[in-house]
Design an enzyme around this catalytic site. Structure first.
Site, PDB file in Angstrom:
ATOM      1  CD  GLU A 174       1.126  -0.273   2.880  1.00 53.28           C
ATOM      2  OE1 GLU A 174       0.747   0.984   2.967  1.00 53.28           O
ATOM      3  OE2 GLU A 174       1.620  -1.153   3.829  1.00 53.28           O
ATOM      4  CD  GLU A 317       6.519   2.462   0.260  1.00 54.60           C
ATOM      5  OE1 GLU A 317       7.552   2.337  -0.695  1.00 54.60           O
ATOM      6  OE2 GLU A 317       6.738   3.670   0.260  1.00 54.60           O
TER       7      GLU A 317
END
Length: 354
Positions: A174, A317
């Site tokens: 994300e 991430e």
């Protein structure tokens, strides 16, 4: 996709195949090394065998799906940086200017950067925008229930497309300034734990910033009173579009028979949402590491997951999931290529009760 359609497609989820898991475990025990000596590498590959329904599981073709979204709660001063950073970093993925993009290149992992809810449009992200960011949950629900379901559907669609294009494994990641605030709020509600216990410093908050973050989350939970028995209600009131998208990837993995790697705490909270929406989906999830964020272990415990690594990672991430891939690659190579006890003319080890 509406909720009725979502529930219908989730009926396709079946428990992973324990017979394939058992055959894989038997095969590990024939390999010329001490029994169980590769620990979680062995048990994870047995799980992958059950998920893929194959005695020769493989993870050679894999993709990291990074869900990018903005969070209106940033208005409350819960982050160190501004909302504009989300779009900047999303574009940096394409220029090899993020840790995760470099890591994906190094380990041979496809990278899909998805705009599911950024406050601005960017030229190179995959445009699947449900809304231009969520609302400020300190003042109003983060999104509508329909938007939450739409974002979940985006994740399911990605899993379906990946399966159709021959991928063997998915990773979740994300990017979204403010997303640790949303994930802490969701985790606190779903696990009925104090906000203080579930909230960390995210991308480097000061003590005062952490106090503000905790206060804002408490206020939002008191204002909206999300129902912990209704995960979509929790997601829509205090969650984020990135969380919803990752939740959909986990559900899609279960629907289409793909193992999905859990990254850090935000990814783990998305996995928890998926497990609450569809409990059998838990069997298709694999934890990679324990994030430094305080809620991480509690969320993994709730999922019944034991992570492979503990390295105090807190980047997000998808970085921790990507970091775990080389170990899985080693496990696959050993499983498929190492000789058996018969091959090396050594008497096989015996299993004894402890």
């Amino acid at each position: 996709m509406n909720e009725s359609e979502l529930q219908n497609i989730l009926k396709q989820v079946k428990p992973y195949d324990k017979e394939y898991e058992s055959v894989c475990a038997h095969n590990w025990n024939q390999i010329g090394k001490p029994l169980g000596s590769l620990g979680k590498l062995e048990t994870i590959f047995c799980r992958i065998a059950g998920i893929q329904r194959s005695v020769c599981p493989t993870i050679k073709k894999r993709a990291l799906i990074v869900m990018c979204a903005d969070h209106g709660v940033v208005e409350e001063g819960v982050t160190q940086t501004g909302q504009e950073v989300t779009a900047i970093v999303a574009e940096n993925f394409f220029d090899r200017k993020t840790c995760t993009s470099i890591m994906c290149e190094q380990v041979g992992c496809d990278l899909m950067v998805v705009d599911i809810g950024m406050a601005v449009d960017t030229p190179r992200t995959i445009r699947k925008k449900v809304a231009y960011g969520t609302k400020n949950m300190a003042k109003e629900p983060a999104m509508t229930r329909e938007q939450a379901v739409d974002a979940i559907a985006v994740g399911i669609e990605f899993a379906k497309n990946c399966r159709e294009n021959g991928f063997h494994m998915l990773l979740t990641g994300e990017m979204g300034i403010g997303n640790t605030t949303a994930s802490s709020a969701v985790a606190s509600c779903l696990l009925n734990e104090p906000v203080e216990r579930m909230t960390g410093r995210g991308a480097g908050l000061s003590n005062r910033g952490l106090e503000t973050k905790i206060r804002v989350i408490k206020s939002a939970l008191n204002l909206h009173k999300p129902n912990p028995d209704d995960p979509i209600d929790v997601l829509s009131k205090v969650g984020g579009l990135d969380l919803a998208g990752m939740c959909g990837v986990f559900l899609g993995g279960a629907i289409y028979g793909l193992p999905v790697l859990i990254d850090g705490v935000i990814s783990a909270v998305a996995a928890l949402l998926a497990a609450r929406i569809c409990p059998p989906a838990k069997e298709y999830m694999i934890a990679t590491h324990v994030s430094k964020e305080p809620a991480a272990q509690l969320v993994l415990d709730a999922l019944g997951q034991k992570a492979g690594l503990t390295m105090d990672l807190c980047l997000g991430e998808g970085s921790g999931a990507v970091a775990f891939l080389p170990l899985l690659d080693l496990g696959e190579t050993i499983y498929l290529e190492m000789g058996t006890f018969d091959d090396i003319h050594v008497e096989a080890y015996q299993t004894f009760e402890e």
